[in-house]
Design a protein around this motif. Structure first.
Motif, PDB file in Angstrom:
ATOM      1  N   GLU A 194       0.789  -1.149   0.000  1.00 44.25           N
ATOM      2  CA  GLU A 194      -0.034   0.041  -0.034  1.00 44.25           C
ATOM      3  C   GLU A 194       0.902   1.305   0.014  1.00 44.25           C
ATOM      4  OE1 GLU A 194      -2.363   0.495   3.537  1.00 44.25           O
ATOM      5  OE2 GLU A 194      -0.493  -0.322   4.932  1.00 44.25           O
ATOM      6  N   VAL A 195       0.317   2.428   0.075  1.00 42.51           N
ATOM      7  CA  VAL A 195       0.925   3.746  -0.077  1.00 42.51           C
ATOM      8  C   VAL A 195       0.310   4.531   1.065  1.00 42.51           C
ATOM      9  CG1 VAL A 195       1.704   5.649  -1.053  1.00 42.51           C
ATOM     10  CG2 VAL A 195       1.759   3.712  -2.620  1.00 42.51           C
ATOM     11  N   THR A 196       0.980   4.919   2.049  1.00 41.30           N
ATOM     12  CA  THR A 196       0.299   5.660   3.132  1.00 41.30           C
ATOM     13  C   THR A 196       0.176   7.169   2.727  1.00 41.30           C
ATOM     14  OG1 THR A 196       2.565   6.278   3.991  1.00 41.30           O
ATOM     15  CG2 THR A 196       1.692   4.276   4.899  1.00 41.30           C
ATOM     16  N   PRO A 197      -0.909   7.568   3.487  1.00 40.52           N
ATOM     17  CA  PRO A 197      -1.097   8.766   2.957  1.00 40.52           C
ATOM     18  C   PRO A 197      -0.023   9.970   2.644  1.00 40.52           C
ATOM     19  CG  PRO A 197      -3.015   8.392   4.618  1.00 40.52           C
ATOM     20  CD  PRO A 197      -1.736   7.177   4.546  1.00 40.52           C
ATOM     21  N   PHE A 198      -0.178  10.636   1.523  1.00 39.33           N
ATOM     22  CA  PHE A 198       0.990  11.624   1.300  1.00 39.33           C
ATOM     23  C   PHE A 198       0.669  12.945   2.116  1.00 39.33           C
ATOM     24  CE2 PHE A 198       2.633  14.908  -1.966  1.00 39.33           C
ATOM     25  CZ  PHE A 198       3.835  14.741  -1.384  1.00 39.33           C
ATOM     26  N   GLU A 199       1.511  13.479   2.955  1.00 44.06           N
ATOM     27  CA  GLU A 199       1.319  14.783   3.513  1.00 44.06           C
ATOM     28  C   GLU A 199       2.201  15.849   3.599  1.00 44.06           C
ATOM     29  OE1 GLU A 199      -1.688  15.322   4.809  1.00 44.06           O
ATOM     30  OE2 GLU A 199      -2.712  13.392   5.092  1.00 44.06           O
ATOM     31  N   PRO A 200       2.205  16.566   2.611  1.00 45.66           N
ATOM     32  CA  PRO A 200       3.401  17.503   2.404  1.00 45.66           C
ATOM     33  C   PRO A 200       2.723  18.661   3.273  1.00 45.66           C
ATOM     34  CG  PRO A 200       1.892  17.525   0.359  1.00 45.66           C
ATOM     35  CD  PRO A 200       1.512  16.339   1.401  1.00 45.66           C
ATOM     36  N   GLU A 201       3.850  19.450   3.601  1.00 49.72           N
ATOM     37  CA  GLU A 201       3.569  20.782   4.512  1.00 49.72           C
ATOM     38  C   GLU A 201       2.951  21.859   3.388  1.00 49.72           C
ATOM     39  OE1 GLU A 201       7.101  22.506   6.300  1.00 49.72           O
ATOM     40  OE2 GLU A 201       7.377  20.591   7.634  1.00 49.72           O
ATOM     41  N   GLY A 202       3.274  22.047   2.025  1.00 48.47           N
ATOM     42  CA  GLY A 202       2.629  22.923   1.052  1.00 48.47           C
ATOM     43  C   GLY A 202       2.121  22.081   0.192  1.00 48.47           C
TER      44      GLY A 202
END
Length: 229
Positions: A194-202
């Motif tokens: 799986e790919v975990t949620p992508f959470e960039p700052e911007g």
């Protein structure tokens, strides 16, 4: 008195890094973002694996496109896949040349909050993921990780300090990996991931290319499954 320890039921996962990949990755990044901007024109018309609207998945014909940057990436992925197969099976070059590939390939453009659910890739023997970019989430160690699920589900039935810290390849639990630009990971298609949620700052982007492959060898009938299968 000494003991003998064997590595039973190991899962091969190969990692290869492309040298001097910056120019290619920049070209791929521009091209894939442009393709996404056309909406359904390049999108997978029949998505199956659970994902959300923050992840764009292309059609599965990517390696057949005539874009020069895509062709270069295709050649890199396929040549390294053949090398992995050669090493793991002990094939000589003559045998490898009789092994004919059929493949499908696609790309993902993932924005904030995008994820991809647990899945594998039926009807293929080998799969791969190439990282074009992963930007903006450097401070979040859990963001956008390609995570391989341990196939031995029962190995966490009971855990104490005699098994909690087993060294690879005997460790329990899954294997999360933050991919680096230019990194190719090759693994058996049956392996859940799986790919975990992508959470960039911007407004970061995570762009990957994936492929599945199956093979036919000249002069050889379809392999017979092991007894009991």
């Amino acid at each position: 008195m000494t003991s003998t320890i064997i590595t039973a039921f190991a899962v091969p996962i190969a990692t290869i890094e492309m040298a001097d990949c910056d120019t290619l990755n920049a070209e791929l990044r521009r091209f894939f973002v442009e393709c996404q901007s056309y909406g359904d024109k390049y999108a997978n018309p029949d998505p199956f694996t659970h994902r959300n609207a923050s992840l764009f998945e292309s059609q599965f014909t990517l390696f057949d496109w005539r874009q020069p940057s895509v062709a270069r990436l295709r050649d890199f992925c396929v040549s390294n896949l053949y090398q992995v197969i050669r090493e793991l099976n002990g094939y000589d070059l003559q045998t490898l040349q009789r092994l004919h590939i059929a493949y499908e390939s696609w790309f993902h453009v993932t924005r904030r909050g995008g994820y991809f659910g647990v899945h594998n890739h039926p009807m293929h023997s080998w799969s791969g993921v190439y990282c074009v970019c992963q930007e903006g989430d450097e401070g979040n160690e859990d963001s956008g990780k390609l995570t391989f699920i341990n196939p031995f589900a029962s190995n966490t039935m009971f855990v104490d300090m005699a098994s909690h810290k087993l060294k690879p390849p005997y460790q329990i639990g899954s294997i999360p990996t933050r991919l680096k630009p230019g990194q190719l990971v090759i693994f058996p298609s049956w392996l859940l991931h799986e790919v975990t949620p992508f959470e960039p700052e911007g407004d970061g982007l995570r762009i990957t290319v994936a492929f599945n492959a199956r093979f036919r060898m000249d002069g050889v009938e379809r392999p017979t499954p092991p007894s009991g299968v």
